[in-house]
Design an enzyme around this catalytic site. Structure first.
Site, PDB file in Angstrom:
ATOM      1  N   LYS A  78      19.502  24.454   0.095  1.00  0.00           N
ATOM      2  CA  LYS A  78      18.491  25.047  -0.775  1.00  0.00           C
ATOM      3  C   LYS A  78      17.131  24.665  -0.229  1.00  0.00           C
ATOM      4  CE  LYS A  78      18.199  27.288  -4.786  1.00  0.00           C
ATOM      5  NZ  LYS A  78      19.131  28.253  -5.399  1.00  0.00           N
ATOM      6  N   GLY A 180      17.051  35.286 -21.963  1.00  0.00           N
ATOM      7  CA  GLY A 180      16.400  35.602 -20.686  1.00  0.00           C
ATOM      8  C   GLY A 180      16.773  36.995 -20.218  1.00  0.00           C
ATOM      9  N   ALA A 239      18.326  32.207 -18.315  1.00  0.00           N
ATOM     10  CA  ALA A 239      16.908  31.915 -18.102  1.00  0.00           C
ATOM     11  C   ALA A 239      16.728  30.619 -17.326  1.00  0.00           C
ATOM     12  CB  ALA A 239      16.189  31.856 -19.450  1.00  0.00           C
TER      13      ALA A 239
HETATM   14  P1  NAD Z   1      14.101  35.887 -13.735  1.00  0.00           P
HETATM   15  O1  NAD Z   1      12.973  34.953 -13.464  1.00  0.00           O
HETATM   16  O2  NAD Z   1      14.044  37.294 -13.251  1.00  0.00           O
HETATM   17  O3  NAD Z   1      14.368  35.958 -15.319  1.00  0.00           O
HETATM   18  C1  NAD Z   1      14.345  34.861 -16.159  1.00  0.00           C
HETATM   19  C2  NAD Z   1      13.902  35.365 -17.539  1.00  0.00           C
HETATM   20  O4  NAD Z   1      14.017  34.282 -18.468  1.00  0.00           O
HETATM   21  C3  NAD Z   1      12.443  35.822 -17.581  1.00  0.00           C
HETATM   22  O5  NAD Z   1      12.370  37.086 -18.229  1.00  0.00           O
HETATM   23  C4  NAD Z   1      11.740  34.735 -18.405  1.00  0.00           C
HETATM   24  O6  NAD Z   1      10.650  35.220 -19.159  1.00  0.00           O
HETATM   25  C5  NAD Z   1      12.878  34.264 -19.294  1.00  0.00           C
HETATM   26  N1  NAD Z   1      12.730  32.927 -19.848  1.00  0.00           N
HETATM   27  C6  NAD Z   1      12.216  31.823 -19.243  1.00  0.00           C
HETATM   28  N2  NAD Z   1      12.295  30.773 -20.085  1.00  0.00           N
HETATM   29  C7  NAD Z   1      12.885  31.216 -21.207  1.00  0.00           C
HETATM   30  C8  NAD Z   1      13.251  30.610 -22.435  1.00  0.00           C
HETATM   31  N3  NAD Z   1      13.019  29.317 -22.674  1.00  0.00           N
HETATM   32  N4  NAD Z   1      13.834  31.375 -23.397  1.00  0.00           N
HETATM   33  C9  NAD Z   1      14.065  32.684 -23.173  1.00  0.00           C
HETATM   34  N5  NAD Z   1      13.740  33.313 -22.041  1.00  0.00           N
HETATM   35  C10 NAD Z   1      13.153  32.589 -21.075  1.00  0.00           C
HETATM   36  O7  NAD Z   1      15.398  35.138 -13.187  1.00  0.00           O
HETATM   37  P2  NAD Z   1      16.817  35.779 -12.813  1.00  0.00           P
HETATM   38  O8  NAD Z   1      16.831  36.145 -11.368  1.00  0.00           O
HETATM   39  O9  NAD Z   1      17.190  36.799 -13.846  1.00  0.00           O
HETATM   40  O10 NAD Z   1      17.764  34.501 -12.971  1.00  0.00           O
HETATM   41  C11 NAD Z   1      18.085  33.977 -14.254  1.00  0.00           C
HETATM   42  C12 NAD Z   1      18.859  32.676 -14.088  1.00  0.00           C
HETATM   43  O11 NAD Z   1      20.054  32.931 -13.358  1.00  0.00           O
HETATM   44  C13 NAD Z   1      18.114  31.588 -13.308  1.00  0.00           C
HETATM   45  O12 NAD Z   1      18.494  30.325 -13.821  1.00  0.00           O
HETATM   46  C14 NAD Z   1      18.649  31.741 -11.903  1.00  0.00           C
HETATM   47  O13 NAD Z   1      18.568  30.532 -11.175  1.00  0.00           O
HETATM   48  C15 NAD Z   1      20.093  32.121 -12.178  1.00  0.00           C
HETATM   49  N6  NAD Z   1      20.724  32.875 -11.102  1.00  0.00           N
HETATM   50  C16 NAD Z   1      20.197  34.055 -10.675  1.00  0.00           C
HETATM   51  C17 NAD Z   1      20.820  34.776  -9.667  1.00  0.00           C
HETATM   52  C18 NAD Z   1      20.276  36.106  -9.194  1.00  0.00           C
HETATM   53  O14 NAD Z   1      21.020  36.852  -8.522  1.00  0.00           O
HETATM   54  N7  NAD Z   1      19.058  36.466  -9.557  1.00  0.00           N
HETATM   55  C19 NAD Z   1      21.987  34.280  -9.053  1.00  0.00           C
HETATM   56  C20 NAD Z   1      22.517  33.063  -9.516  1.00  0.00           C
HETATM   57  C21 NAD Z   1      21.872  32.368 -10.545  1.00  0.00           C
END
Ligand code: NAD
Length: 355
Positions: A78, A180, A239
Site C-alpha cells: 500500500k 456511505g 464509508a
Molecule cells: P468514496 O470516498 O467514493 O465514498 C465514501 C462515501 O462515504 C462518501 O460519499 C462520503 O461522503 C461518505 N462518508 C464519509 N464518512 C461518512 C460517515 N461517517 N457516515 C456516512 N457517510 C460517510 O469511497 P469508495 O470508493 O466508495 O469506498 C468506500 C469504502 O470502501 C472505503 O472504506 C474504501 O476503502 C473501501 N473500498 C473501496 C473499494 C473501491 O473499489 N472503491 C475497494 C475496496 C474497499
C-alpha cells in the site's frame, strides 16, 4: 497509536519527504510471497506523518490477506501520500510523477492502483513514469475504475451472508442500511434496489443522499448520526473504518454486517463482540475484493469479463466456507478468514495470459 514495525511483519518500507510540496510519501511492501505486492495509493491529509505511516503499515498487511484469499498471484502493499494541504493541479501532477519514479525504482516489487483520494486520472499520470500501475483510464489502456466490481462483490457477499444467517438469500423486502454513498455505496444502492431491497441510505454529504433517494423509489434517508442503532436486516458500512467497536456493537440492531469499507473492526476483539451479539460479520477484506480482482484480472492475468464475474460471484462461496470454518472451530468469522489467508500465503505459479 504506536508505530510497531516489528509487529507489522512486512518486508520493506520506503519513506520520503517530497521537498517541493512538503508531502510525505510512504510505500509499504508487506509481502511478496504470492507475487509482487499490489495495493492502492491513498492521498489525503493526515494529523501527522506518524499517523500516515501507521495507516500504510496496517493497510499493506490488509492487502496481503485480501489478495491471498482472493486467489490472486499478488502480495500485499500500500502507499500513502500525506499532503500538507490543497495542491494546485500542476503541483499534484508533478508530485504524482515523482512518486511514480519511486515506484519504478522498486523494479516491480510494488504496483499500485486507486484508493481514497486518487482515481483513474491520477493513475494515468503515474503511468507516464512507470508500468507498475493499474486501473488507468480506458483511453490510456487501463481497465478504468473498479468500484462497480467492488459493489458487485459486496452484493454477492450480502446474499451469501443472509443465506447463512437466515436460510434465504432473497433480497426482496430486506431492509439494507448503507453507510456511505460514494463510488461503491452508490452503485451498491442501485444493485440492491433492482433486487427488491428496501433501502435506508446515509452519507455525511446530505446532497448525495437526497440525489440517491430521489433516483431510487422507496429508498429512505437516515441521518449519518442515526446509522448506529437503526433497525435493519443488513448493515453495510461503505464509508470509513473503525465503525464496529466496543461502543457501537451493543447498539447495532441488524442480523448481518456486510459492506465494502476497509478496516471496519476497530480492534480484533470486535469480531468476537459481533459473534456474541449474534451478528454475522462478513470479513471486510473478503467481501470487498471484487475491485482488485477486476483490476488485476483484466490487466495482469488476461481474464475475460465472464471469468471476472465468475470470480466475483465466488466471493459468496468463499464467505460460506469462512462461516462454516468459524462454526466448526468456534472462532469469529474474522479469525476464520485470517486462517484461510495464512493457509493461502504460499508462492503461486502464474499462467502466462493468452496473447
Ligand atoms: P468514496 O470516498 O467514493 O465514498 C465514501 C462515501 O462515504 C462518501 O460519499 C462520503 O461522503 C461518505 N462518508 C464519509 N464518512 C461518512 C460517515 N461517517 N457516515 C456516512 N457517510 C460517510 O469511497 P469508495 O470508493 O466508495 O469506498 C468506500 C469504502 O470502501 C472505503 O472504506 C474504501 O476503502 C473501501 N473500498 C473501496 C473499494 C473501491 O473499489 N472503491 C475497494 C475496496 C474497499
Amino acid at each position: 497509536m504506536e508505530l510497531e514495525l516489528e509487529q507489522w511483519g512486512g518486508e520493506e518500507l520506503l519513506i520520503r519527504r517530497d521537498a517541493r510540496t512538503g508531502a510525505w510519501i510512504g510505500i509499504a511492501i508487506h509481502s511478496t510471497v504470492r507475487g509482487p505486492a499490489v495495493g492502492g495509493t491513498r492521498l489525503r491529509r493526515y494529523a501527522s506523518v506518524h499517523a500516515a505511516l501507521v495507516d500504510v503499515l496496517r493497510l499493506s498487511a490488509g492487502m496481503t490477506v485480501k489478495n491471498a484469499v482472493a486467489g490472486l498471484p499478488c502480495g500485499g502493499g500500500k502507499a500513502v501520500i500525506a499532503v500538507p494541504g490543497p495542491l494546485t493541479d500542476g503541483e499534484r501532477e508533478a508530485l504524482l510523477e515523482r512518486y511514480a519514479e519511486m515506484i519504478d525504482g522498486l523494479g516491480g516489487r510494488f504496483a499500485t492502483g486507486p484508493d481514497i483520494g486518487t482515481g483513474e486520472a491520477d493513475m494515468d499520470v503515474i503511468g507516464r513514469r512507470t508500468v507498475h500501475v493499474f486501473c488507468r483510464s480506458l483511453g490510456q489502456g487501463g481497465s478504468g475504475t473498479a468500484s462497480p466490481w467492488t459493489a458487485a462483490g459486496v452484493q454477492a457477499g450480502i446474499r451469501a451472508t443472509l443465506r447463512h444467517r437466515t436460510g434465504s438469500d432473497d433480497l426482496a423486502g430486506r431492509q439494507v442500511l448503507i453507510q456511505g454513498l460514494g463510488e461503491v455505496g452508490g452503485v451498491l444502492a442501485r444493485l440492491l434496489h433492482d433486487a427488491g431491497a428496501r433501502l435506508l441510505l446515509a452519507d455525511v454529504e446530505r446532497e448525495r443522499v437526497r440525489a440517491t433517494v430521489a433516483a431510487l423509489p422507496g429508498a429512505v434517508e437516515v441521518t449519518a448520526e442515526a446509522v448506529i442503532g437503526t433497525e435493519c436486516d443488513v448493515f453495510s458500512p461503505c464509508a470509513i473504518g473503525g465503525v464496529l467497536n466496543a461502543e457501537t456493537i451493543p447498539q447495532l440492531r441488524c442480523l448481518i454486517v456486510a459492506g465494502a469499507a476497509n478496516n471496519q473492526l476497530l480492534e480484533e476483539a470486535d469480531a468476537e463482540r459481533l459473534r456474541t451479539a449474534g451478528i454475522l460479520y462478513a470479513p471486510d477484506f473478503v467481501i470487498n475484493s471484487g475491485g482488485i480482482m477486476r483490476g488485476i484480472g483484466a490487466e495482469r492475468l488476461g481474464w475475460s469479463e465472464a471469468q471476472i464475474d465468475a470470480r466475483i460471484q465466488a466471493i459468496g462461496e468463499t464467505l460460506e466456507e469462512i462461516y462454516r470454518a468459524s462454526e466448526r472451530l468456534d472462532i469469529s468469522t474474522a479469525a476464520a478468514a485470517n486462517r484461510l489467508a495464512q493457509e493461502a500465503l504460499t508462492p503461486v505459479e502464474v499462467a502466462t495470459p493468452p496473447g
